[in-house]
Scaffold this motif. Structure first.
Motif, PDB file in Angstrom:
ATOM      1  N   ASP A  31      -8.824  29.977  62.306  1.00  0.00           N
ATOM      2  CA  ASP A  31      -7.489  29.669  61.892  1.00  0.00           C
ATOM      3  C   ASP A  31      -6.443  29.964  62.668  1.00  0.00           C
ATOM      4  O   ASP A  31      -5.147  30.202  62.643  1.00  0.00           O
ATOM      5  CB  ASP A  31      -7.194  30.942  60.798  1.00  0.00           C
ATOM      6  CG  ASP A  31      -8.207  30.911  59.795  1.00  0.00           C
ATOM      7  OD1 ASP A  31      -8.748  29.696  59.462  1.00  0.00           O
ATOM      8  OD2 ASP A  31      -8.400  31.812  58.899  1.00  0.00           O
ATOM      9  N   TRP A  33      -5.001  26.989  64.486  1.00  0.00           N
ATOM     10  CA  TRP A  33      -4.265  25.878  64.408  1.00  0.00           C
ATOM     11  C   TRP A  33      -4.453  25.171  62.962  1.00  0.00           C
ATOM     12  O   TRP A  33      -3.473  25.094  62.306  1.00  0.00           O
ATOM     13  CB  TRP A  33      -4.403  24.738  65.410  1.00  0.00           C
ATOM     14  CG  TRP A  33      -4.118  25.205  66.535  1.00  0.00           C
ATOM     15  CD1 TRP A  33      -5.178  25.228  67.771  1.00  0.00           C
ATOM     16  CD2 TRP A  33      -2.679  25.225  67.272  1.00  0.00           C
ATOM     17  NE1 TRP A  33      -4.598  26.016  68.825  1.00  0.00           N
ATOM     18  CE2 TRP A  33      -2.958  25.654  68.333  1.00  0.00           C
ATOM     19  CE3 TRP A  33      -1.607  25.155  66.879  1.00  0.00           C
ATOM     20  CZ2 TRP A  33      -2.199  25.749  69.637  1.00  0.00           C
ATOM     21  CZ3 TRP A  33      -0.589  25.461  67.689  1.00  0.00           C
ATOM     22  CH2 TRP A  33      -0.684  25.811  69.111  1.00  0.00           C
ATOM     23  N   TRP A  34      -5.660  25.057  62.535  1.00  0.00           N
ATOM     24  CA  TRP A  34      -5.865  24.773  61.272  1.00  0.00           C
ATOM     25  C   TRP A  34      -6.916  25.805  60.757  1.00  0.00           C
ATOM     26  O   TRP A  34      -7.580  26.371  61.125  1.00  0.00           O
ATOM     27  CB  TRP A  34      -6.553  23.205  61.050  1.00  0.00           C
ATOM     28  CG  TRP A  34      -5.675  22.194  61.726  1.00  0.00           C
ATOM     29  CD1 TRP A  34      -5.689  21.745  62.931  1.00  0.00           C
ATOM     30  CD2 TRP A  34      -4.611  21.471  60.747  1.00  0.00           C
ATOM     31  NE1 TRP A  34      -4.747  21.116  63.098  1.00  0.00           N
ATOM     32  CE2 TRP A  34      -4.342  20.730  62.037  1.00  0.00           C
ATOM     33  CE3 TRP A  34      -4.091  21.704  59.672  1.00  0.00           C
ATOM     34  CZ2 TRP A  34      -2.996  19.753  61.796  1.00  0.00           C
ATOM     35  CZ3 TRP A  34      -3.284  20.854  59.426  1.00  0.00           C
ATOM     36  CH2 TRP A  34      -2.802  19.749  60.138  1.00  0.00           C
ATOM     37  N   PRO A  35      -7.018  25.851  59.043  1.00  0.00           N
ATOM     38  CA  PRO A  35      -7.858  26.614  58.415  1.00  0.00           C
ATOM     39  C   PRO A  35      -9.262  26.034  58.844  1.00  0.00           C
ATOM     40  O   PRO A  35      -9.430  24.835  59.100  1.00  0.00           O
ATOM     41  CB  PRO A  35      -7.454  26.600  57.127  1.00  0.00           C
ATOM     42  CG  PRO A  35      -6.097  26.094  56.934  1.00  0.00           C
ATOM     43  CD  PRO A  35      -5.857  25.383  58.236  1.00  0.00           C
ATOM     44  N   GLU A  36     -10.312  26.824  58.774  1.00  0.00           N
ATOM     45  CA  GLU A  36     -11.509  26.687  59.368  1.00  0.00           C
ATOM     46  C   GLU A  36     -12.000  25.949  60.541  1.00  0.00           C
ATOM     47  O   GLU A  36     -12.683  25.155  60.772  1.00  0.00           O
ATOM     48  CB  GLU A  36     -12.202  25.798  58.157  1.00  0.00           C
ATOM     49  CG  GLU A  36     -12.501  26.399  56.920  1.00  0.00           C
ATOM     50  CD  GLU A  36     -11.008  26.360  56.025  1.00  0.00           C
ATOM     51  OE1 GLU A  36     -10.500  25.229  56.029  1.00  0.00           O
ATOM     52  OE2 GLU A  36     -10.849  27.118  55.140  1.00  0.00           O
ATOM     53  N   ASP A  37     -10.876  26.374  61.489  1.00  0.00           N
ATOM     54  CA  ASP A  37     -11.334  25.989  63.056  1.00  0.00           C
ATOM     55  C   ASP A  37     -12.346  26.726  63.505  1.00  0.00           C
ATOM     56  O   ASP A  37     -13.129  25.922  64.200  1.00  0.00           O
ATOM     57  CB  ASP A  37     -10.101  26.465  63.902  1.00  0.00           C
ATOM     58  CG  ASP A  37      -8.871  25.667  63.645  1.00  0.00           C
ATOM     59  OD1 ASP A  37      -8.853  24.584  63.320  1.00  0.00           O
ATOM     60  OD2 ASP A  37      -7.828  26.040  64.267  1.00  0.00           O
ATOM     61  N   GLN A  40     -15.131  24.207  62.189  1.00  0.00           N
ATOM     62  CA  GLN A  40     -15.130  22.984  63.147  1.00  0.00           C
ATOM     63  C   GLN A  40     -15.908  23.471  64.598  1.00  0.00           C
ATOM     64  O   GLN A  40     -16.610  22.466  64.843  1.00  0.00           O
ATOM     65  CB  GLN A  40     -13.935  22.530  63.371  1.00  0.00           C
ATOM     66  CG  GLN A  40     -13.291  21.827  61.868  1.00  0.00           C
ATOM     67  CD  GLN A  40     -11.681  21.584  62.176  1.00  0.00           C
ATOM     68  OE1 GLN A  40     -11.246  21.651  63.181  1.00  0.00           O
ATOM     69  NE2 GLN A  40     -11.038  21.685  60.813  1.00  0.00           N
ATOM     70  N   GLY A  95     -15.364  19.990  54.983  1.00  0.00           N
ATOM     71  CA  GLY A  95     -14.537  20.927  53.920  1.00  0.00           C
ATOM     72  C   GLY A  95     -15.264  21.094  52.722  1.00  0.00           C
ATOM     73  O   GLY A  95     -15.126  22.270  52.091  1.00  0.00           O
TER      74      GLY A  95
END
Length: 172
Positions: A31, A33-37, A40, A95
């Protein structure tokens, strides 16, 4: 007060560095920069290892090496993502796995809870107290009162002549 805050920050940093000589990269990426980094990052690790491929729609699918149950990624989070992909029969978006695969979500939350517990164990109690915020608020209030008082005392008339003369007219 700044010296005390710096001392507490130093204690927090030393305690955290003693607890974790090496930080887990998936926990650090979580988390940011983006959720679920972190997910990824796990998917990119699986891609670099040649266990998954990405099709033209961005969906992940297993390769022959990834479909082999004897192969593992070597880390908790990529292994959980690989297991989630093995449970699926068709390519899946990342996602979709994060939102709908409860087993993956449970493993991910347990992993991050364990990392947080490792980082926060052993911190001094006063670092987490709200006393610092209260002290900062009181200090700001006292500074405002001192500034306002000095401004009021500085604008008062000085000497008997200034007390007797009317104030100068306001210029247009």
């Amino acid at each position: 007060m700044l010296g005390l805050r710096r001392h507490w920050d130093g204690q927090r940093y030393r305690a955290a560095s003693e607890r974790c000589a090496v930080l887990d990269p998936y926990h650090v990426a979580a988390d940011r920069w983006w959720p679920e980094d972190d997910t990824q990052a796990a998917a990119s690790q699986l891609l670099l290892d040649g266990l998954v491929t990405v099709n033209h729609r961005g969906n992940l699918s297993l390769t022959a090496a990834g479909a082999d149950p004897a192969r593992a990624a070597g880390h908790t989070l990529p292994d959980a993502l690989l297991a989630a992909l093995r449970r699926r029969t068709a390519p899946a978006a990342l996602g979709n796995i994060v939102l709908r695969d409860t087993a993956f979500g449970t493993i991910r939350e347990d992993f991050h809870a364990a990392c947080r517990a490792r980082l926060l164990s052993g911190l001094p109690a006063q670092v987490n107290s709200p006393c610092c915020l209260a002290c900062a608020g009181v200090s700001l209030l006292l500074a405002e009162i001192a500034f306002t008082g000095s401004a009021l005392l500085d604008s008062s008339p000085r000497g008997p002549v200034q007390w007797l003369l009317p104030p100068p007219p306001a210029s247009r």
